[in-house]
Design a protein around this motif. Sequence first.
Motif, PDB file in Angstrom:
ATOM      1  N   ALA A  19       0.845  -1.191   0.000  1.00 18.15           N
ATOM      2  CA  ALA A  19       0.000   0.000   0.000  1.00 18.15           C
ATOM      3  C   ALA A  19       0.874   1.232   0.000  1.00 18.15           C
ATOM      4  CB  ALA A  19      -0.938   0.006   1.211  1.00 18.15           C
ATOM      5  N   LEU A  20       0.323   2.316  -0.568  1.00 15.14           N
ATOM      6  CA  LEU A  20       1.059   3.570  -0.604  1.00 15.14           C
ATOM      7  C   LEU A  20       0.067   4.709  -0.652  1.00 15.14           C
ATOM      8  CD1 LEU A  20       0.929   4.694  -3.795  1.00 15.14           C
ATOM      9  CD2 LEU A  20       2.507   2.788  -4.128  1.00 15.14           C
ATOM     10  N   VAL A  21       0.556   5.903  -0.378  1.00 12.80           N
ATOM     11  CA  VAL A  21      -0.231   7.126  -0.536  1.00 12.80           C
ATOM     12  C   VAL A  21       0.410   7.912  -1.673  1.00 12.80           C
ATOM     13  CG1 VAL A  21      -0.966   9.298   0.507  1.00 12.80           C
ATOM     14  CG2 VAL A  21      -0.991   7.187   1.857  1.00 12.80           C
ATOM     15  N   LEU A  22      -0.421   8.279  -2.660  1.00 11.10           N
ATOM     16  CA  LEU A  22       0.079   8.944  -3.867  1.00 11.10           C
ATOM     17  C   LEU A  22      -0.503  10.345  -3.938  1.00 11.10           C
ATOM     18  CD1 LEU A  22       1.518   8.868  -6.652  1.00 11.10           C
ATOM     19  CD2 LEU A  22      -0.628   7.955  -7.592  1.00 11.10           C
ATOM     20  N   ASP A  23       0.364  11.309  -4.194  1.00  6.82           N
ATOM     21  CA  ASP A  23      -0.080  12.695  -4.438  1.00  6.82           C
ATOM     22  C   ASP A  23      -0.312  12.832  -5.941  1.00  6.82           C
ATOM     23  OD1 ASP A  23      -0.547  15.360  -4.690  1.00  6.82           O
ATOM     24  OD2 ASP A  23       1.150  16.012  -3.479  1.00  6.82           O
ATOM     25  N   SER A  25      -1.389  15.255  -7.642  1.00  2.05           N
ATOM     26  CA  SER A  25      -1.046  16.549  -8.245  1.00  2.05           C
ATOM     27  C   SER A  25       0.418  16.607  -8.669  1.00  2.05           C
ATOM     28  CB  SER A  25      -1.356  17.682  -7.266  1.00  2.05           C
ATOM     29  OG  SER A  25      -0.523  17.586  -6.119  1.00  2.05           O
ATOM     30  N   THR A  26       1.284  15.808  -8.008  1.00  5.84           N
ATOM     31  CA  THR A  26       2.710  15.821  -8.337  1.00  5.84           C
ATOM     32  C   THR A  26       3.196  14.498  -8.901  1.00  5.84           C
ATOM     33  OG1 THR A  26       3.307  15.132  -6.093  1.00  5.84           O
ATOM     34  CG2 THR A  26       3.120  17.509  -6.509  1.00  5.84           C
ATOM     35  N   ASP A  27       2.319  13.456  -8.894  1.00  5.32           N
ATOM     36  CA  ASP A  27       2.694  12.119  -9.369  1.00  5.32           C
ATOM     37  C   ASP A  27       3.843  11.544  -8.527  1.00  5.32           C
ATOM     38  OD1 ASP A  27       4.070  10.625 -12.382  1.00  5.32           O
ATOM     39  OD2 ASP A  27       2.656   9.815 -10.908  1.00  5.32           O
ATOM     40  N   ARG A  28       3.856  11.853  -7.234  1.00  6.93           N
ATOM     41  CA  ARG A  28       4.931  11.355  -6.386  1.00  6.93           C
ATOM     42  C   ARG A  28       4.351  10.579  -5.206  1.00  6.93           C
ATOM     43  NH1 ARG A  28       9.889  13.119  -7.704  1.00  6.93           N
ATOM     44  NH2 ARG A  28      10.015  14.897  -9.166  1.00  6.93           N
ATOM     45  N   ILE A  29       5.124   9.575  -4.774  1.00  8.82           N
ATOM     46  CA  ILE A  29       4.718   8.740  -3.648  1.00  8.82           C
ATOM     47  C   ILE A  29       4.980   9.508  -2.359  1.00  8.82           C
ATOM     48  CG2 ILE A  29       5.149   6.591  -2.416  1.00  8.82           C
ATOM     49  CD1 ILE A  29       6.035   5.392  -5.106  1.00  8.82           C
ATOM     50  N   THR A  30       3.935   9.690  -1.544  1.00 10.01           N
ATOM     51  CA  THR A  30       4.071  10.391  -0.275  1.00 10.01           C
ATOM     52  C   THR A  30       4.642   9.456   0.789  1.00 10.01           C
ATOM     53  OG1 THR A  30       2.244  11.838  -0.841  1.00 10.01           O
ATOM     54  CG2 THR A  30       2.844  11.711   1.488  1.00 10.01           C
ATOM     55  N   THR A  31       4.123   8.228   0.834  1.00 10.18           N
ATOM     56  CA  THR A  31       4.640   7.231   1.767  1.00 10.18           C
ATOM     57  C   THR A  31       4.232   5.859   1.269  1.00 10.18           C
ATOM     58  OG1 THR A  31       4.752   6.542   4.084  1.00 10.18           O
ATOM     59  CG2 THR A  31       2.614   7.256   3.269  1.00 10.18           C
ATOM     60  N   LEU A  32       4.886   4.798   1.683  1.00 11.26           N
ATOM     61  CA  LEU A  32       4.571   3.440   1.287  1.00 11.26           C
ATOM     62  C   LEU A  32       5.072   2.485   2.354  1.00 11.26           C
ATOM     63  CD1 LEU A  32       6.988   2.334  -1.582  1.00 11.26           C
ATOM     64  CD2 LEU A  32       7.454   4.224  -0.035  1.00 11.26           C
ATOM     65  N   ASN A  33       4.459   1.298   2.382  1.00 13.29           N
ATOM     66  CA  ASN A  33       4.880   0.332   3.388  1.00 13.29           C
ATOM     67  C   ASN A  33       5.926  -0.618   2.796  1.00 13.29           C
ATOM     68  OD1 ASN A  33       3.410  -1.360   1.781  1.00 13.29           O
ATOM     69  ND2 ASN A  33       1.771  -1.737   3.258  1.00 13.29           N
TER      70      ASN A  33
END
Length: 622
Positions: A19-23, A25-33
């Motif tokens: 799982a991950l959190v994706l922004d 608006s910027t196409d960047r990974i905010t955090t991931l496990n």
Amino acid sequence: MLDTPLTFDSLVATVPEAALVLDTSTDRITTLNAAARRMLGAGAERGAVFSCWLGPALPRFIVFIEEVDHRGEAWTRDVDLMVADTPLPCELRARRIAEGDSHIFVMLLDLAELERRAQLVETVRLHRAGIEEWKRAHDFFAELEHQNQLILNAAGEGIYGVNAEGKTTFVNRAAQEMLGWTTEDLLGKPIHDMIHHHHVDGEIYHSHDCPIYRSFRFEQVNRIEDEVFWRKDGRPIRVEYVSTPIYDQQVLAGAVVIFRDITERKENEKRLHDALAEIASLRDRLEQENAYLQEAITTERAHHDIIGSSQAVRQLLMRVELVAGTDATVLISGEAGTGKALVAHAIHNASPRRRRPLIHVRCGSVAPGAMEAELFGQIRGAYPGALRDKPGKLELAHGGTLFLDDVEELPPEVQGQLLRALQEREVTRLGDTRGRSLDVRVIAASTKPLDREVAAGRLREDLNLWLNVFPILCHPLREKREDIPALATHLLGLAAKRMNRKPPVITQNVMERLMGYDWPGNVRELRNVIERAVIVSQGGKLIVDLGTPDTRSRQANRTIRTEADLEADMRRALIDCLRETDGKVSGRSGAAELLGIPATTFYSRMRKFSITRPDWDNADVS
């Protein structure tokens, strides 16, 4: 609201799957496990550009993100990730974390890994029964629900579990919303008896026939694409679901069911099917209408306007102007060749219906047995030889004008059907039971007094009364001789242009001869004379042949005729008869009667000599 990196970390940390959190608006990974790092491989860190793992699937992922933004949550199996340049089939599940926030929570499921797990499942039987088994299964599902509550409630699909006895062990939020039942209603109770008890037709759905029960009785994974679950309020919903056996330490403990509400999708499919059927019907109608209009275009008209300045023409134009703006039924009468069809076109072109077609029905040129299909259309299989759906002339005229030429030649058995369709404003194709709306303006034409046709029993009196609302009379050419110079000049220009010749001069002597002739064939005969004159006039002056004794004697001197000459004469005779009757073959004053042969013989010779409408219908001046 989840709006801090620490909160995002705790969110992905509680999920056992990648799982991950994706922004977005910027196409960047905010955090991931850690599971996501293992799945994505090198470069999978905070701040990494997620589209680097999409490759050719980027357009489909964009569509998926738009669906998440619109619905708040979505899932797909159409986006394969590229890991170490190798496609990785996976299932993406995502939901919007907060309204107006560009961050989304994405769960990645490796489909190949899921398949490997399913293949490694060993078949076992449950050795224990009774209250201890129920307690262990209940504890198992309670722990499963506790550990995966975030995942379950984040999912857009309905998810519920049953133990080996078919009793409910957990129900996620989406399932409760779709079914209307609460956890208190369902937990510990046989869910089949509450949501899956009947088919949509009312037939009882026994649990031993249920694919869900087969999952935990026979260890089967069952995928069902269209069934019915019943809501608490008694309403059915169409669902597709997957039921999968669940194991506790290699012991079969029950099943988990994941389902979607596809009611709206099925309704949309039905609406789409109905719309496609309607489009097919409209396509058939437009194809027939286009064929009709193409035929009308290829039939060259001799008149593009009503030519003349006589009192008779002025009165006719005044009556056309009076009636054109209305929807009143018009009855045009006059001898053959006086321009009845031209008047009908003038009325239509000056009416509010001019953007729709004027459909010309030559009532005497269609075989009596085919007139019903010609007017009302057919569906496939309506009669032997009906190989496709086909709209009739009435349906093609919907929104426009229907011109019934030689209306007195309609077969008596069709007249009543036509009148009923016009009065009820509805037409039904042959072989069909569904009526179609009909909005037509009717113009009829006849070369005979309709009162006499009614008295002779050839025309229904009620049809005559319905048609004879606004009568218009087309005077014969002999009654408006002052129009002959303008008509002859106009016809001469058209004929010369068609034959790519310079128009010869009409001398005063020729014009006097034209004006002195009685013209029993009216404008049609004048057109034929002018066309023949253009062909034979080699000098600069027009030479006309009105059937003088000299020409008749010259024709009589030709005593030797070849077979080709005889066939050419026969073809010309057939065409002349069709021109004289404006394409009418059978019935009184038809081409077959003029030639003195049966109508069937006439049709046979038309086929033999390949005679089609353009051969005789070079001008529409009926």
